[in-house]
Design an enzyme around this catalytic site. Structure first.
Site, PDB file in Angstrom:
ATOM      1  N   LYS A 162      -4.142   1.881  -1.962  1.00 62.50           N
ATOM      2  CA  LYS A 162      -3.441   2.931  -1.199  1.00 62.50           C
ATOM      3  C   LYS A 162      -4.288   3.231   0.038  1.00 62.50           C
ATOM      4  CE  LYS A 162      -1.032   6.812  -0.430  1.00 62.50           C
ATOM      5  NZ  LYS A 162       0.184   6.624   0.350  1.00 62.50           N
ATOM      6  N   LEU A 200      -0.371  10.285   2.831  1.00 61.84           N
ATOM      7  CA  LEU A 200      -1.669   9.653   2.592  1.00 61.84           C
ATOM      8  C   LEU A 200      -2.596  10.394   1.625  1.00 61.84           C
ATOM      9  CD1 LEU A 200      -2.452   8.628   6.308  1.00 61.84           C
ATOM     10  CD2 LEU A 200      -1.514   7.172   4.523  1.00 61.84           C
ATOM     11  N   ASN A 223       5.991  -1.420   8.182  1.00 59.31           N
ATOM     12  CA  ASN A 223       5.854  -0.135   7.484  1.00 59.31           C
ATOM     13  C   ASN A 223       7.254   0.494   7.375  1.00 59.31           C
ATOM     14  OD1 ASN A 223       4.779   2.220   6.340  1.00 59.31           O
ATOM     15  ND2 ASN A 223       2.944   2.081   7.611  1.00 59.31           N
ATOM     16  N   CYS A 274       1.463   4.777  10.019  1.00 61.79           N
ATOM     17  CA  CYS A 274       1.991   5.761   9.058  1.00 61.79           C
ATOM     18  C   CYS A 274       2.858   6.772   9.806  1.00 61.79           C
ATOM     19  CB  CYS A 274       0.864   6.482   8.328  1.00 61.79           C
ATOM     20  SG  CYS A 274       1.522   7.749   7.205  1.00 61.79           S
ATOM     21  N   SER A 305       0.854  -1.187   0.000  1.00 60.21           N
ATOM     22  CA  SER A 305       0.000   0.000   0.000  1.00 60.21           C
ATOM     23  C   SER A 305       0.889   1.237   0.000  1.00 60.21           C
ATOM     24  CB  SER A 305      -0.866  -0.001   1.261  1.00 60.21           C
ATOM     25  OG  SER A 305      -1.610   1.169   1.319  1.00 60.21           O
TER      26      SER A 305
HETATM   27  C1  SIN Z   1       2.266   7.846   3.136  1.00 61.44           C
HETATM   28  O1  SIN Z   1       1.322   8.081   2.370  1.00 61.44           O
HETATM   29  O2  SIN Z   1       2.824   8.753   3.760  1.00 61.44           O
HETATM   30  C2  SIN Z   1       2.748   6.431   3.305  1.00 61.44           C
HETATM   31  C3  SIN Z   1       1.740   5.582   4.002  1.00 61.44           C
HETATM   32  C4  SIN Z   1       2.295   4.863   5.183  1.00 61.44           C
HETATM   33  O3  SIN Z   1       3.496   4.935   5.467  1.00 61.44           O
HETATM   34  O4  SIN Z   1       1.539   4.202   5.888  1.00 61.44           O
END
Ligand code: SIN
Length: 314
Positions: free
Chosen positions: A45, A73, A193, A129, A21
């Site tokens: 995503k 995000l 992550n 995140c 994702s």
């Molecule tokens: C992001 O969109 O910053 C990445 C998503 C994540 O690290 O969970």
């Protein structure tokens, strides 16, 4: 004949390769592109309640060893993904895994409830995140996390739930979190992550490569593979009798990396940075490489070697 198929909860995947994702998976063309590649399933995503543009650019940088992201995000909001999933499912038979993140306890519950009643096959709950300024990762709050996990479980009783977690660098943390996963009856866990609060410096310009959050961001790519493998192997040893499955992610670039993650206990793997670098062809390449390794070793299914890492000296 090698069989690469795998079941995540009750969901059948033709192979264990999934896009991570955060890379693609925000709209129909994006999702279909990944479904048409040699993936076993498609992961969206991460979605939030509201539509988001994400962080200011530059928010991504990579070289051969590292990639640094502070994407923040960006997504069209959960309602959009729920609305397009039936159409996506008419175009592909691949399972669809959604990813969600709430900015509060209530938001996590709203998202879990909504996806429980949707056409997605599996829900990945992102507790980790590192890129939202002022919003600490739920996964490092060991009082909040078990309550949140249980509430997510209650809000989504009909779908398999996977918790997306960060790297834990101490075995006591891992033990606590493994117990939380068991107590809250999650079906799986996604490890790991990106490594948050990382920094890469451009010595020539004397600047950070990334603009948001003072230049601090999530590290991915080849360099983080040992940390990801350590977390997969560590959690596997705590979870193997519970039935909780593992999706391994972090620095996977070739079929040999996939083999190593499965050997350490992963049921499936996710490919992020290598997907950006190598495009959709990366999945076919990895599949062929994995088949070759299995043929050379005489393995016919992933179960033949999953979790069977031997310790030096044994
Ligand atoms: C992001 O969109 O910053 C990445 C998503 C994540 O690290 O969970």
């Amino acid at each position: 004949m090698v069989d690469l198929s795998v079941k995540l909860a009750k969901v059948h995947l033709p192979n264990p390769l999934i896009n991570a994702s955060g890379i693609y998976g925000s709209d129909i063309p994006d999702i279909i592109k990944t479904a048409e590649a040699k993936t076993g399933a498609v992961l969206y995503k991460t979605t939030t309640i509201e539509e988001r543009n994400g962080n200011k650019v530059p928010r991504y940088w990579q070289d051969e060893l590292f990639a640094l992201n502070s994407i923040g995000l960006p997504n069209k909001g959960y309602k959009y993904l729920i609305q397009i999933t039936p159409e996506v499912k008419q175009k592909t038979t691949k399972p669809m895994i959604t990813s969600l993140l709430g900015f509060s306890f209530e938001e996590y519950i709203t998202l879990c409830k909504a996806y429980n009643d949707s056409a997605v096959d599996i829900i990945e709950v992102n507790f980790s995140c590192p890129n939202i300024e002022g919003k600490p990762q739920a996964a490092y709050n060991f009082e909040y996390l078990p309550k949140l996990m249980k509430a997510c479980r209650e809000a989504a009783p009909d779908k398999p739930l996977f918790a997306k977690l960060p790297a834990y660098l101490d075995p006591s943390q891992r033990k606590m979190v493994a117990k939380m996963l068991i107590d809250s009856k999650f079906q799986g866990v996604t490890l790991i992550n990106s490594l948050g609060e990382s920094l890469l410096v451009n010595a020539k310009t004397e600047k950070t490569y990334i603009r948001p959050n003072n230049g601090l961001a999530g590290l991915t790519g080849k360099a983080i593979k040992p940390v990801a493998l350590g977390n997969v192997w560590g959690f596997y040893n705590l979870l193997k009798d519970s039935g909780i499955q593992i999706m391994g992610v972090g620095g996977i670039e070739c079929g040999l990396d996939v083999f190593e993650f499965i050997l350490c206990g992963a049921d499936a793997v996710q490919i992020g940075t290598a997907y950006i670098r190598q495009g959709t062809a990366v999945f076919e390449k990895m599949e062929n490489e994995l088949i070759q390794i299995m043929n050379e070793k005489g393995y016919t299914s992933l179960n033949d070697f999953r979790g069977k890492l031997k310790i030096w000296g044994d």
